[in-house]
Design an enzyme around this catalytic site. Structure first.
Site, PDB file in Angstrom:
ATOM      1  N   GLU A   1      64.985  -0.553  34.512  1.00 25.41           N
ATOM      2  CA  GLU A   1      66.238  -0.873  35.193  1.00 25.41           C
ATOM      3  C   GLU A   1      66.286  -0.199  36.572  1.00 25.41           C
ATOM      4  OE1 GLU A   1      69.479  -0.626  32.473  1.00 25.41           O
ATOM      5  OE2 GLU A   1      70.991  -0.936  34.027  1.00 25.41           O
TER       6      GLU A   1
ATOM      7  N   GLU B   1      64.087  -2.156  38.807  1.00 28.04           N
ATOM      8  CA  GLU B   1      64.790  -3.398  39.162  1.00 28.04           C
ATOM      9  C   GLU B   1      65.790  -3.133  40.294  1.00 28.04           C
ATOM     10  OE1 GLU B   1      67.065  -5.143  35.957  1.00 28.04           O
ATOM     11  OE2 GLU B   1      67.862  -6.705  37.275  1.00 28.04           O
TER      12      GLU B   1
ATOM     13  N   CYS C   1      73.239  -2.342  28.962  1.00 27.01           N
ATOM     14  CA  CYS C   1      72.912  -1.867  27.615  1.00 27.01           C
ATOM     15  C   CYS C   1      74.067  -1.935  26.630  1.00 27.01           C
ATOM     16  CB  CYS C   1      72.321  -0.459  27.663  1.00 27.01           C
ATOM     17  SG  CYS C   1      73.302   0.654  28.632  1.00 27.01           S
TER      18      CYS C   1
ATOM     19  N   SER D   1      71.907  -6.352  35.063  1.00 25.76           N
ATOM     20  CA  SER D   1      70.466  -6.071  35.051  1.00 25.76           C
ATOM     21  C   SER D   1      69.785  -6.931  33.990  1.00 25.76           C
ATOM     22  CB  SER D   1      70.251  -4.587  34.730  1.00 25.76           C
ATOM     23  OG  SER D   1      68.920  -4.379  34.321  1.00 25.76           O
TER      24      SER D   1
ATOM     25  N   LYS E   1      76.314  -4.267  18.591  1.00 22.27           N
ATOM     26  CA  LYS E   1      74.844  -4.246  18.532  1.00 22.27           C
ATOM     27  C   LYS E   1      74.342  -5.222  17.460  1.00 22.27           C
ATOM     28  CE  LYS E   1      73.566  -1.307  21.681  1.00 22.27           C
ATOM     29  NZ  LYS E   1      72.662  -1.708  22.753  1.00 22.27           N
TER      30      LYS E   1
ATOM     31  N   GLU F   1      74.225  -8.331  19.345  1.00 31.74           N
ATOM     32  CA  GLU F   1      73.140  -8.332  20.331  1.00 31.74           C
ATOM     33  C   GLU F   1      71.788  -8.651  19.666  1.00 31.74           C
ATOM     34  OE1 GLU F   1      71.872  -4.476  21.865  1.00 31.74           O
ATOM     35  OE2 GLU F   1      71.822  -5.288  23.885  1.00 31.74           O
TER      36      GLU F   1
ATOM     37  N   GLU G   1      67.934 -15.285  22.358  1.00 33.86           N
ATOM     38  CA  GLU G   1      66.814 -14.961  23.241  1.00 33.86           C
ATOM     39  C   GLU G   1      66.091 -13.666  22.845  1.00 33.86           C
ATOM     40  OE1 GLU G   1      70.067 -14.980  23.953  1.00 33.86           O
ATOM     41  OE2 GLU G   1      70.637 -13.358  25.306  1.00 33.86           O
TER      42      GLU G   1
ATOM     43  N   CYS H   1      79.221   5.171  24.211  1.00 33.65           N
ATOM     44  CA  CYS H   1      78.820   4.904  22.815  1.00 33.65           C
ATOM     45  C   CYS H   1      79.318   5.939  21.823  1.00 33.65           C
ATOM     46  CB  CYS H   1      77.311   4.854  22.700  1.00 33.65           C
ATOM     47  SG  CYS H   1      76.659   3.411  23.478  1.00 33.65           S
TER      48      CYS H   1
HETATM   49 FE1  HC1 Z   1      74.453   3.146  23.232  1.00 30.32          FE
HETATM   50 FE2  HC1 Z   1      72.321   2.434  24.294  1.00 30.32          FE
HETATM   51  S1  HC1 Z   1      73.475   4.280  24.870  1.00 30.32           S
HETATM   52  S2  HC1 Z   1      74.191   1.172  24.303  1.00 30.32           S
HETATM   53  O1  HC1 Z   1      75.736   3.338  24.483  1.00 30.32           O
HETATM   54  O2  HC1 Z   1      71.897   1.947  26.097  1.00 30.32           O
HETATM   55  O3  HC1 Z   1      75.374   1.493  20.940  1.00 30.32           O
HETATM   56  O4  HC1 Z   1      74.446   5.740  21.634  1.00 30.32           O
HETATM   57  O5  HC1 Z   1      72.035   3.001  21.562  1.00 30.32           O
HETATM   58  O6  HC1 Z   1      70.686   0.158  23.112  1.00 30.32           O
HETATM   59  O7  HC1 Z   1      69.810   4.160  24.100  1.00 30.32           O
HETATM   60  C1  HC1 Z   1      75.098   2.240  21.777  1.00 30.32           C
HETATM   61  C2  HC1 Z   1      74.564   4.748  22.192  1.00 30.32           C
HETATM   62  C3  HC1 Z   1      72.677   2.933  22.525  1.00 30.32           C
HETATM   63  C4  HC1 Z   1      71.274   1.045  23.593  1.00 30.32           C
HETATM   64  C5  HC1 Z   1      70.751   3.504  24.190  1.00 30.32           C
END
Ligand code: HC1
Length: 621
Positions: free
Chosen positions: A294, A297, A337, A357, A396, A399, A404, A555
């Site tokens: 990232e 990028e 993320c 990103s 998550k 996600e 994709e 998170c």
């Molecule tokens: Fe997160 Fe991440 S920090 S998004 O906040 O970018 O859920 O803890 O796991 O994937 O590493 C959440 C936390 C986590 C991702 C990372």
């Protein structure tokens, strides 16, 4: 006045009287006679499973009565054959020798019914006559436990500004799935998860310290996949690996009675190994990898926008022409993320998608790296590898399921090695589900020894661990970008202004002879403010990078975190992550030796063709 019947007697009362008030006025008790010694221990604890009344032919738990209004023609019974049947059923469990049997029965009664139904499909929910909804594949609503208080609706509207749920006093909470970003903040808002905790009451009475069900039960909960993970762990054909998010190490201990903010990283490695995972890896490793991808990028976007010139950069920073072609030129670049944030942007601000990103989240980088690079190194058939991810976040789950997110499959398909599609990550468990899994398997986290993650993709730096709190991704990216761009090490590693709990934070950083502006937002109401201002062209014009996290605090405040998650627990967990960062010998992502190894042995360079193929995505929702 309203006319209704209580225990066969016709009575009149004022409109807007709650059933609880009415029964008090009528001197009606619906609490159990606590004559059994076991029950004496829980006297006055207001156990919702045993204190019940019948309202219009349905069993209603005592705690709900303060929110239910009387209605014309209502029939209320404090004694009835239905109540007796339910109580006998529940009390008969006490005859069993093993106290935990009672807890199991309670679980069967209230938890399994909805959760097990929810994890399969909407059809299954219909079959099992669950009248609630699911916001697949993350969240489930159980109207039986809902007291119609509307707290979840307020949170969704004011803190997250998604307005995905509305309250209907009769039907309960109604969902507009198209607006739901799956962040799960409604779970933390639900008072049922906090107050009505029958199982805690039983735990207190019977001392079941590590009972699998000793967790609060709200009317809105995550869709539970614990049993599916147990099944896969028991399948000898599968090679099951696990990753866990940065913030889990600072929050999971709470589920085992440790103080909020206790760091359990090394105990958790041991616990997961004991649970039967074939490899215990760490999402922190891919948080470091994310920073490289990232951050690179961002540099490429800055070159494309003419803000940086290739000639000003250190000669050892290889700028790949193919990579410049691949990246979007939109600025400011947004972090990607937090899947709740990404879904929010796709739903409410689709015109800003090019700003996100293309680098996948650390969760989604670990899956394809495990199923390609690690599978090759270990000689494991990628079809047999199952990646389980432990996350603080209900989004998550969503996600991992996105269309994709199957790049390891495409990688092997191109080589003619596989035909049937598989996802990069196979299961996502929340922090709460992880605790449940360990407890079901009889593993007490507190008693675990301290162990290390498995090599290959398990090492991390301090920059990775702060991903779990607001401002952490930005801070980690700046630690690396500064050195890549200036060619000199950054002296002071903390950007204090970015790590505070303010909703929107801004900073400007000197990178060589350039001053760049960055911002951080957490909680979607703050994200909305920034997006609106960019959309209307009256703010954040000269900003180059913005970190967005869907949940307040980042998170560590995620929808899958232990209950309660509130400003106090968020603060203590934040401090724990900062402590973890400071304890790390290496504190910059580009110093991670295993990340360097992945590049030298497999990916070659940041945003290379292969890295782009496996670690970047396009948002196609
Ligand atoms: Fe997160 Fe991440 S920090 S998004 O906040 O970018 O859920 O803890 O796991 O994937 O590493 C959440 C936390 C986590 C991702 C990372």
């Amino acid at each position: 006045p309203v006319k209704l019947s209580v225990d066969g007697q016709e009575i009149q009362t004022k409109k807007n009287t709650t059933i609880e008030k009415l029964l008090k006025e009528q001197n009606k008790s619906y609490f159990l006679p606590y004559h059994l010694p076991q029950l004496a221990a829980i006297k006055n604890q207001n156990c919702p499973l045993l204190n019940i009344v019948e309202v219009d032919g349905r069993i209603v738990h005592a705690k709900m009565l303060k929110n239910l209004m009387v209605k014309e023609g209502m029939v209320i019974k404090t004694k009835s054959s239905l109540i007796e049947k339910k109580l006998n059923e529940r009390l008969s469990w006490l005859k069993e020798k093993d106290n935990c049997y009672l807890i199991k029965k309670l679980q069967e009664l209230v938890i399994c019914e909805a959760e097990n139904a929810g994890l399969i499909s909407k059809e299954k929910i219909k079959e099992q006559k669950i009248t609630g909804w699911i916001s697949a594949p993350s969240i489930l609503y159980d109207p039986e436990l809902c007291i119609r208080c509307g707290s979840c609706v307020d949170t969704c509207k004011t803190i997250q500004t998604a307005e995905a749920i509305v309250l209907d006093k009769e039907k309960g909470i109604i969902l507009d799935e198209s607006k739901c970003v799956r962040c799960g903040q409604c779970i933390h808002a639900c008072p049922m998860g906090k107050e009505i905790n029958a199982v805690k009451v039983f735990k207190k009475a019977f001392g079941c310290e590590t009972c699998a069900y000793s967790r609060p039960l709200g009317a809105i909960r995550e869709i539970d996949q614990v049993q599916e993970v147990i099944n896969v762990l028991q399948d000898p054909e599968k090679f099951v690996v696990v990753e866990f998010a940065p913030s889990i190490r600072a929050s999971l201990g709470e589920e085992f009675g440790l103080e909020p903010g206790s760091l359990v990283t090394h105990k958790l490695y041991a616990a997961l190994r004991k649970a039967g995972f074939d490899k215990v890896w760490d999402t922190n490793f891919t948080a470091d990898l994310t920073i490289i991808e990232e951050g690179t990028e961002l540099i490429l976007r800055l070159i494309k926008a003419g803000i940086l010139s290739k000639d000003e950069l250190p000669p050892d920073l290889n700028i790949n022409e193919h990579a410049i072609e691949e990246v979007s030129s939109a600025l400011p670049q947004f972090t990607s993320c937090s899947p709740g944030w990404v879904k929010f942007c796709e739903t409410f601000y689709p015109e800003l998608i090019p700003n996100i990103s293309s680098a996948k989240s650390p969760q989604q980088m670990l899956g394809p790296i495990a199923k390609t690079y690690a599978a090759k190194k270990l000689g494991i058939d990628p079809k047999k590898m199952v990646v389980v991810s432990i996350m603080p976040c209900t989004a998550k789950k969503y996600e991992r399921e996105r269309e994709e997110m199957c790049d390891a499959f495409k990688y092997w398909q191109e080589k003619g090695e596989v035909n049937n599609k598989f996802q990069d990550v196979d299961y996502v468990l929340t922090t709460r589900e992880c605790a449940k899994l360990l407890k079901i398997l009889g593993i007490d986290l507190k008693k675990m020894p301290e162990e290390e993650a498995d090599p290959l993709i398990g090492k991390y730096t301090g920059a990775a661990t702060i991903f779990g709190r607001t401002g952490g991704v930005m801070e980690a990216a700046l630690r690396t970008a500064y050195e890549l761009i200036t060619g000199t090490p950054l002296e002071k590693l903390e950007f204090e202004d970015l790590g505070s709990l303010e909703g929107i934070k801004k900073a400007s950083i000197k990178l060589g002879n350039k001053e760049i502006k960055v911002a951080v937002a957490h909680g979607l109401s703050n994200a909305r403010k920034i997006c609106e201002s960019i959309k209307q062209g009256n703010g954040f014009k000269d900003y180059v990078f913005i970190e967005f996290m869907a949940c307040p605090g980042g998170c560590i405040g995620g929808g899958g975190q232990p209950i309660p998650t509130n400003p106090t627990t968020v603060k203590t967990r934040t401090t724990a992550l900062n402590t973890d960062d400071k304890k790390c010998a290496l504190r910059k992502s580009h110093e991670n030796p295993e990340v360097k190894q992945v590049y030298s042995d497999f990916l070659k360079e940041p945003v290379s063709k292969l890295a782009h193929h496996l670690l970047h995505t396009q948002y196609i929702d």
